[in-house]
Design an enzyme around this catalytic site. Sequence first.
Site, PDB file in Angstrom:
ATOM      1  N   GLU A  86      34.937   5.445 -98.490  1.00  0.00           N
ATOM      2  CA  GLU A  86      35.636   5.639 -97.232  1.00  0.00           C
ATOM      3  C   GLU A  86      35.160   4.605 -96.217  1.00  0.00           C
ATOM      4  OE1 GLU A  86      38.284   7.550 -97.663  1.00  0.00           O
ATOM      5  OE2 GLU A  86      37.756   9.241 -96.395  1.00  0.00           O
TER       6      GLU A  86
ATOM      7  N   LYS B 270      34.893  16.531 -66.836  1.00  0.00           N
ATOM      8  CA  LYS B 270      34.926  15.172 -67.380  1.00  0.00           C
ATOM      9  C   LYS B 270      34.978  15.214 -68.912  1.00  0.00           C
ATOM     10  CE  LYS B 270      32.898  10.624 -66.902  1.00  0.00           C
ATOM     11  NZ  LYS B 270      31.819   9.800 -66.371  1.00  0.00           N
ATOM     12  N   ASP B 271      34.207  16.128 -69.510  1.00  0.00           N
ATOM     13  CA  ASP B 271      34.255  16.277 -70.965  1.00  0.00           C
ATOM     14  C   ASP B 271      35.625  16.769 -71.413  1.00  0.00           C
ATOM     15  OD1 ASP B 271      31.746  15.336 -71.407  1.00  0.00           O
ATOM     16  OD2 ASP B 271      30.789  17.287 -71.647  1.00  0.00           O
TER      17      ASP B 271
ATOM     18  N   SER C  71      20.028  14.235 -69.724  1.00  0.00           N
ATOM     19  CA  SER C  71      20.656  13.031 -70.250  1.00  0.00           C
ATOM     20  C   SER C  71      19.993  11.782 -69.688  1.00  0.00           C
ATOM     21  CB  SER C  71      22.141  13.017 -69.871  1.00  0.00           C
ATOM     22  OG  SER C  71      22.830  14.024 -70.552  1.00  0.00           O
TER      23      SER C  71
ATOM     24  N   HIS D 179      18.059  18.936 -73.516  1.00  0.00           N
ATOM     25  CA  HIS D 179      17.934  19.661 -72.259  1.00  0.00           C
ATOM     26  C   HIS D 179      16.496  19.709 -71.746  1.00  0.00           C
ATOM     27  CE1 HIS D 179      22.037  21.663 -71.683  1.00  0.00           C
ATOM     28  NE2 HIS D 179      22.171  20.682 -72.542  1.00  0.00           N
TER      29      HIS D 179
END
Lengths: 417, 254
Positions: free
Chosen positions: A285, A241-242, A217, A213
């Site tokens: 894994e 959107k998220d 972004s 922040h």
Amino acid sequence: MSADKFSNPVVRWIDHRLPIFSFMDHELNEYPTPKNLNYFWNFGSLAGVSLVIMIVTGIVLAMSYTPHVDYAFQSVERIMRDVNHGWLLRYIHMNGASFFFIVVFIHIFRGLYYGSYKAPRELLWILGVLILLLMMATAFMGYVLPWGQMSFWGATVITNLFSAIPFVGDSIVTFLWGGFSVDNPTLNRFFALHYLMPFLIVGVVILHLVALHRFGSNNPIGIDPSGPQDTVPFHPYYTIKDFFGLSVFLTLFAAAIFFFPNFMGHPDNYIPANPMQTPAHIVPEWYFLPFYAILRAVPDKLGGVLAMFGAIAVLFILPWLDRSPIRSGNFRPVFKIFFWVFFADCIALGYLGGMPAEGIYVVLSRVATAWYFLHFLVILPLLSVIETPKPLPQSLSKSVLGGSAMAGAASAVKEKV
Amino acid sequence: MKWFGSLIFGCILFVSNSFAAGSGDVVLKHKDWSFSGPFGTLDKSAMQRGFQAYREICASCHSLNYIAFRNLSDLGYSKAEIKAFAAEYEVEDGPNDDGEMFMRPGIAADRFPAPYPNDAAARAGNGGAYPPDLSLITKARANGPDYLYSLLTSYKDAPGDKEVPDGMYYNAAYPGNLIAMPQPIYGDDVSYADGAPADISSIASDLVYFLTWTAEPSLEKRKRTGVKVMIFLLIMVGMSYGAMRFIWSDVKKA
């Protein structure tokens, strides 16, 4: 930010003394975000949600789990059979680890392609790599807890890697085990640490967000927003959107949980751990397979361990290896090719890590490992010097409008080089 | 300690070879099981027959540690029937007020008593080979249901060039093809109350149904819940997509 913007008097009273509402308004509501982010920018919030899902299911599972070599396997089966919806909790947690890694790997490749590690976001990137490391340690220790065959032998193999350290290696291994083999003390400390480390991750995630922040972004064009016309408030544009991205993610996640919950696991982990019997094929894994391939590619044990940790370590210094001022791969024609070669190399390493270490697989693992390091240590530094980038658009708005590339911006960039 | 580290490291590098060699000999038969796919269900009558076959064929050597008699209600048995099954077994309990362990008839809450008191006894009773617990067997093997079905139906005479040592048997589905378990099913080993066929492959198939249930009693519930969850989530995807398009409509055109 004045508290006047809140109409509720209670909120105003609190905010005047503890500006938490102003903080949330600033960081989650009006927080200006580039308006051209594509779907690859969904994966940060998805990783955050995955972390929360893992912590919540993990805490509830811990209420019914017994970290003791004689009871661990049984207690997991008890969760699967006798605890109300225990099967669901455990399948969410088990598959959640895989989905968390899928999301984080996509998030990392997004950063690699769009140059999100470049100035001024170097610390943001480094904190992210730190989160990856913590995740790997947490996932490894979590996989040990069901105390199946792969749990036990995976723990044995991986902890033994530390014995490669000269002089003090064996003492370190004994220290990690809390004894002279993987046994009850090992299981107990792994449980304690597996419970602790997710909260360390939360701490680093908060720092990651603070760093994010600070400058906001990055975006697919890779140039900074030039003003309010290039950004939209985070809410409602990116919250929705998220949320849409989350819906798609949860749908795929649910399909795995309900219809093929054991697909990403190993059948041997449904056999209780037996120190007297080595499984035919010890594999970690899937999310560790690329690193496992690098480990095995080096014929020397210490060398292999160093290469494996080096594969992560090189990510920490990436911001100083790639000196090109152009962030987005969209404007770097040569980088773009090498990015996809590197991506294919990582997939190949993952495949090779799951194959037996013999014949052609050994040769291919070595080539792929060499390429992995070559990409970071030679290709990226070299490209930043010799590559001629495409002209950059003048602003995000122009590019959103589909405007043509601006010669002015490109020449400005060349001066910086 | 160093030698141990090297040994383990050697394991990573070389044990996989034997795995590759072993798996090359395995021939699995594939069957369409009613429990596969998102809408899969477990066939109750097949599970009941499999339960009978387990008790009459497998239970003399193989334990079923994670299953309690009460769980049998999933197979469609009534409380009275379950009590009757449980009462057929003698279960050790105690200590009583005198500090003695004692035997009593089983109750619904008891787990299936194991045929051997411990692993060593199980090995001693089977020529050194350990008969694994069957509760999780279909999840503990790759392609579990097909593997189990194939294993039970793939006993045959060894090909001429394969030497079968004493106490070992040839099985086309077992890794390495040599298994210590003698052929368990020959056909007509059990007589089913419902008159279902009792040839080798029918009994094997019934056992697969039963042992798929023991491995995951929540299988049906999981898939049923899954279908509902998927419907919910797909609607959520559609609605959130619509909401997103609506909210973004003033940005894209700007």
